[in-house]
Design a protein around this motif. Structure first.
Motif, PDB file in Angstrom:
ATOM      1  N   LEU A 135      46.213  36.776  38.181  1.00 35.81           N
ATOM      2  CA  LEU A 135      46.504  38.202  38.063  1.00 35.81           C
ATOM      3  C   LEU A 135      45.402  39.085  38.631  1.00 35.81           C
ATOM      4  CD1 LEU A 135      48.127  38.276  34.519  1.00 35.81           C
ATOM      5  CD2 LEU A 135      49.250  38.843  36.683  1.00 35.81           C
ATOM      6  N   SER A 136      44.186  38.592  38.658  1.00 34.92           N
ATOM      7  CA  SER A 136      43.081  39.394  39.204  1.00 34.92           C
ATOM      8  C   SER A 136      43.233  39.641  40.700  1.00 34.92           C
ATOM      9  CB  SER A 136      41.744  38.710  38.920  1.00 34.92           C
ATOM     10  OG  SER A 136      41.698  37.435  39.545  1.00 34.92           O
ATOM     11  N   ASN A 137      44.144  38.900  41.333  1.00 31.58           N
ATOM     12  CA  ASN A 137      44.390  39.100  42.762  1.00 31.58           C
ATOM     13  C   ASN A 137      45.340  40.264  43.039  1.00 31.58           C
ATOM     14  OD1 ASN A 137      42.803  36.854  43.582  1.00 31.58           O
ATOM     15  ND2 ASN A 137      44.468  35.472  43.030  1.00 31.58           N
ATOM     16  N   ILE A 138      45.970  40.785  42.009  1.00 29.80           N
ATOM     17  CA  ILE A 138      46.859  41.932  42.188  1.00 29.80           C
ATOM     18  C   ILE A 138      46.012  43.194  42.325  1.00 29.80           C
ATOM     19  CG2 ILE A 138      48.638  43.367  41.104  1.00 29.80           C
ATOM     20  CD1 ILE A 138      49.767  40.885  39.806  1.00 29.80           C
ATOM     21  N   GLN A 139      46.023  43.777  43.491  1.00 31.02           N
ATOM     22  CA  GLN A 139      45.161  44.917  43.785  1.00 31.02           C
ATOM     23  C   GLN A 139      45.881  46.261  43.715  1.00 31.02           C
ATOM     24  OE1 GLN A 139      41.772  44.591  44.268  1.00 31.02           O
ATOM     25  NE2 GLN A 139      42.177  42.457  43.712  1.00 31.02           N
ATOM     26  N   GLN A 140      47.193  46.240  43.599  1.00 33.09           N
ATOM     27  CA  GLN A 140      47.929  47.502  43.587  1.00 33.09           C
ATOM     28  C   GLN A 140      47.572  48.335  42.356  1.00 33.09           C
ATOM     29  OE1 GLN A 140      49.262  44.498  44.116  1.00 33.09           O
ATOM     30  NE2 GLN A 140      50.888  44.563  45.653  1.00 33.09           N
TER      31      GLN A 140
END
Length: 303
Positions: free
Chosen positions: A242-247
């Motif tokens: 989830l830490s890869n979700i930058q939006q």
């Protein structure tokens, strides 16, 4: 064991497909009379409804467990449509759409991506409620070019631990509805305070505004089995990704959510690097329906 599973499925269908007992004269929202359209891609025909401001940015709505396009609150859809193009749709195998319901959240995200691409859209805003919030997270992660901003309501990350409590909650809602002559969502989506229950009754009335002849097919036992399995798999996935979700993400819930414990909203806020959060007081899983005017204003300001 097989009989117990069948009884559980039957109970779930009874709860989530309960009639709202509203009439045609209740239709006061634009969404209540918006025509159902369809578009086909990859062998699947998706049913959808669209309203709002043409040539503006698009908001795609992803709905909750077993829900179809008739289950969206017209007050929210109409409110968002004052400034955006709003599209609601039935994912593969649901409601008015053809195909087979996927048994994983990631698969549902793939299907949602196919729908968005079929409309030749990109950089859309995605609003996911409850299980739709799971799908929205997966969609943003797997297809970052499709998703500009996220709104996540009544949902949690991929490590929720209270999915085993769902059958007991459903039984309680059934007993509550029988005793109080109310809709089961009065128990599942709202608190038992006077103010919350008034909001619940108003919400149920809004859901019934669309005439019956213009509704899509309700979910059946095959949808129940697929959705239950998908949620169980999601809960075991872990949340390191989830830490890869930058939006940019707006997280909203009530302070007393009994379906997806409110603590999971805090966990989402902690693991999503570009998120902000609002917790509505004296509200449950359906906080966005209880505070629909506030929710719409907040989402419009966020977007």
């Amino acid at each position: 064991m097989k009989n117990l599973l069948q009884m559980t499925i039957s109970l779930i269908l009874l709860i989530f497909n309960q009639s709202t007992n509203a009439t045609e004269t209740n239709a006061t929202y634009q969404y209540s009379s918006t025509a159902t359209q369809s578009i086909s891609t990859n062998g699947v025909t998706f049913a959808y409804r669209e309203l709002g401001v043409e040539h503006q940015e698009t908001i795609i709505l992803l709905n909750h467990f077993l829900a179809v396009i008739d289950d969206w609150d017209p007050a929210i859809v109409d409110g968002l449509a004052t400034e955006y193009r709003v599209i609601v749709f039935d994912n593969e195998g649901l409601g008015g759409s053809t195909g087979t319901v996927d048994t994983t959240i990631d698969g549902m995200a793939d299907n949602a991506a196919n729908f968005i691409k079929a409309l030749e859209l990109s950089n859309v805003h995605v609003f996911g409620f409850s299980m739709g919030g799971f799908v929205a997270q997966s969609l943003a992660h797997k297809y970052p070019d499709l998703v500009s901003k996220l709104v996540l309501a009544g949902t949690g990350p991929s490590n929720i631990a209270n999915t085993h409590e769902l059958p007991n909650l459903l039984k309680k809602s059934f007993m509550y509805a029988q005793k109080n002559n109310k809709h089961r969502k009065n128990f599942l989506f709202f608190t038992q305070s006077k103010e919350s229950q008034i909001a619940a009754d108003e919400f149920v009335s809004r859901l019934g505004a669309r005439i019956k002849s213009d509704r899509v097919k309700r979910s059946d036992q095959h949808v129940v089995a697929a959705h239950v399995g998908a949620i169980q798999r999601w809960a075991k996935k872990g949340n390191n990704w989830l830490s890869n979700i930058q939006q940019p993400t707006l997280i909203i819930n009530g302070d007393k959510d009994i379906m997806v414990d409110t603590k999971y909203s805090f966990e989402l806020h902690k693991v999503l690097p570009n998120s902000q959060m609002s917790i509505y007081p004296n509200a449950g899983h359906g906080a966005i329906f209880q505070y629909h005017d506030l929710f719409v204003k907040q989402v419009l300001a966020f977007l």
